[in-house]
Design a protein around this motif. Structure first.
Motif, mmCIF file in Angstrom:
data_model
loop_
_atom_site.group_PDB
_atom_site.id
_atom_site.type_symbol
_atom_site.label_atom_id
_atom_site.label_comp_id
_atom_site.label_asym_id
_atom_site.label_seq_id
_atom_site.Cartn_x
_atom_site.Cartn_y
_atom_site.Cartn_z
ATOM 1 N N MET A 71 65.571 -8.085 31.910
ATOM 2 C CA MET A 71 66.158 -9.354 31.772
ATOM 3 C C MET A 71 66.273 -9.937 33.167
ATOM 4 O O MET A 71 66.082 -10.993 33.341
ATOM 5 C CB MET A 71 67.648 -9.156 31.297
ATOM 6 N N TYR A 317 69.386 -9.983 21.394
ATOM 7 C CA TYR A 317 70.782 -10.073 21.663
ATOM 8 C C TYR A 317 71.274 -9.427 22.810
ATOM 9 O O TYR A 317 70.794 -8.282 23.143
ATOM 10 C CB TYR A 317 71.319 -9.397 20.509
ATOM 11 N N ASN A 318 72.166 -10.099 23.666
ATOM 12 C CA ASN A 318 72.638 -9.657 24.852
ATOM 13 C C ASN A 318 74.187 -9.391 24.502
ATOM 14 O O ASN A 318 74.806 -10.400 24.217
ATOM 15 C CB ASN A 318 72.414 -10.829 25.943
ATOM 16 N N ASP A 326 76.088 -5.421 30.779
ATOM 17 C CA ASP A 326 75.736 -6.050 29.756
ATOM 18 C C ASP A 326 74.460 -5.177 29.272
ATOM 19 O O ASP A 326 73.744 -4.574 30.091
ATOM 20 C CB ASP A 326 75.508 -7.646 29.809
ATOM 21 N N TYR A 328 71.200 -5.271 26.272
ATOM 22 C CA TYR A 328 70.291 -6.229 25.544
ATOM 23 C C TYR A 328 69.397 -5.593 24.781
ATOM 24 O O TYR A 328 69.043 -4.359 24.986
ATOM 25 C CB TYR A 328 69.802 -7.185 26.707
#
Length: 353
Positions: A71, A317-318, A326, A328
Motif C-alpha cells: 500500500m 479492504y483496509n 493497519d 489490508y
C-alpha cells in the motif's frame, strides 16, 4: 506549445527568481536576533509487507510473492527544525526507501541512499523554500486523488502512471534531483507548489524539470491541477528529449462514501506519443476500516503505429488495528490490448512509527 528556446529561457528566469527569493529569506533569517533554541529532530518511517499471487495481463505466468510496499513504499527518515526567530524556521528532511522483504536499501539498485527526500530550507509566513532532492508534486497529486493512495502494487492509476512494468505514462522519477521548491501558505483553501530541477548538463543550462501544482481543500471538496515539463531523469535518453504532463483531480466526501476522480495526459513529442489516463474510485467507511474500489484506463496513441489500451480495476479492504497499524487485502484485475485479462491478489500489514 511554447517553443523549446522560449521555454528554457522562461524556466531559467523562474529558477533565478526562486534562487533570489531563497537568498532574501536567508538574509532575513541572519538579520534576526540570535535565539537560544535547540533543534527539534525526529526519527520516523513506515514498514509495509504483503503476501500475494501476482500476474499482469502481459505476463506469461503467475508469481507467488512475499513483497514490500503493498500500500505504501517503505521508508525511514530523520527531520528537524530550528527556530531562527522572527517567525522563521530552518528545516531539513533526510528520507530513505527500503525493501521490507529483503532489507535492501532503496526501491532498486539504482536508488541513492536518501532516495525519498534530502532537502534543507526555511519556512515562515511567506511559505516554505527548500533545496535538494524532493518528491515530485505530480506523484503526490496522483496518489492523493484515488482511494488506494500511493500504492505502486494495487492502485490502478498509480500503476498506469508510474510503474515501469506497466509501461508507465509519465517519465522521470517520483523524486527529482537538484531542485529548488517553493510552497505557498494556504489562502482561502488554496496552496501552490513550484519546483524547478536543474539538469546539470555541461554546455546546456536549459535542461530542466519544472512542475507547477495548485491544490484546493474546503469542507468535503478537494481538487488539484498539476502541470509539468520534464527533460531529465529515469526514462529519458537521446530519443526522449522532453515530456509534458497534466493532471486534474478532485474528490468529494459525502460522509457515507468518498468519491475520487482524475484525468491525466502525457505527451512525448520526440516519440510522437500521447497517453490519456482516466480514473474513478470511491472509499466507503466500514467498521474500523474502509472498502476501496478504483478503475483506471489508459489509451496510448503512437502516431502512425498503433493505439493500445490498458484497463485495470481493484477492490480492497483496509482495516485499522490501531492508529499506527493497519491490515489490508486487495484484488486487482488487469487487461492490456492483445493479451487476456489476469488477476492479482494480496494481503498485507502496514505500520507507521
Amino acid at each position: 506549445m511554447t517553443e523549446p528556446s522560449q521555454s528554457r529561457h522562461t524556466c531559467q528566469l523562474q529558477a533565478l527568481v526562486l534562487l533570489s527569493a531563497c537568498a532574501a529569506m536567508v538574509g532575513a533569517a541572519q538579520a534576526q536576533e540570535p535565539v537560544a533554541q535547540p533543534s527539534n529532530v525526529q526519527i520516523y518511517g513506515l514498514v509495509d509487507a504483503y503476501i500475494g499471487s501476482m500476474r499482469r495481463s502481459d505476463q506469461t505466468g503467475r508469481t507467488s510473492v512475499l513483497n514490500s510496499n503493498g500500500m505504501t513504499t517503505a521508508y525511514w527518515g530523520v527531520r528537524g527544525t530550528e527556530d531562527l526567530g522572527g517567525g522563521l524556521k530552518a528545516q531539513f528532511a533526510l528520507e530513505s526507501f527500503f525493501q521490507t522483504d529483503t532489507g535492501t536499501p532503496g526501491r532498486n539498485a539504482t536508488d541513492p541512499f536518501f532516495s525519498r527526500n534530502a532537502w534543507v530550507g526555511v519556512t515562515g509566513g511567506f511559505g516554505q523554500l527548500a533545496a535538494g532532492r524532493q518528491t515530485n508534486p505530480l506523484f503526490v497529486a496522483s496518489g492523493a486523488f484515488n482511494p488506494f493512495g500511493g500504492s505502486l502494487q494495487f492502485s490502478p492509476v498509480m500503476l498506469h502512471t508510474w510503474q515501469v512494468t506497466y509501461n508507465r505514462a509519465v517519465l522521470g522519477d517520483s523524486v527529482w534531483n537538484n531542485t529548488i521548491q517553493y510552497v505557498s501558505p494556504t489562502v482561502s483553501g488554496f496552496k501552490a507548489n513550484v519546483i524547478y530541477g536543474f539538469g546539470e548538463v555541461p554546455g546546456d543550462s536549459g535542461t530542466h524539470n519544472l512542475n507547477i501544482t495548485v491544490n484546493y481543500a474546503g469542507g468535503p471538496v478537494a481538487a488539484v491541477l498539476s502541470v509539468q515539463e520534464a527533460e531529465t531523469g529515469v526514462g529519458f535518453d537521446a530519443t526522449v528529449k522532453r515530456q509534458t504532463a497534466f493532471l486534474a483531480g478532485a474528490s468529494y466526501d459525502f460522509g457515507s462514501v468518498k468519491a475520487f476522480g482524475q484525468w491525466q495526459r502525457a505527451r512525448t513529442p520526440a516519440r510522437r506519443m500521447e497517453a490519456d489516463t482516466l480514473q474513478l474510485g470511491m472509499s466507503v467507511p466500514v467498521g474500523s476500516g474502509q472498502i476501496m474500489a478504483s478503475a483506471a484506463t489508459t489509451e496510448r496513441d503512437i502516431t502512425a503505429t498503433a493505439i493500445t489500451r490498458r484497463t485495470s480495476w481493484a477492490v480492497g479492504y483496509n482495516h485499522a488495528v490501531s492508529k499506527r497499524t493497519d491490515l489490508y487485502a486487495v484484488y486487482l484485475r488487469d487487461k492490456l490490448t492483445g493479451f487476456g485479462a489476469s488477476g492479482s491478489v494480496g494481503m498485507g500489514i502496514r505500520h507507521r512509527f
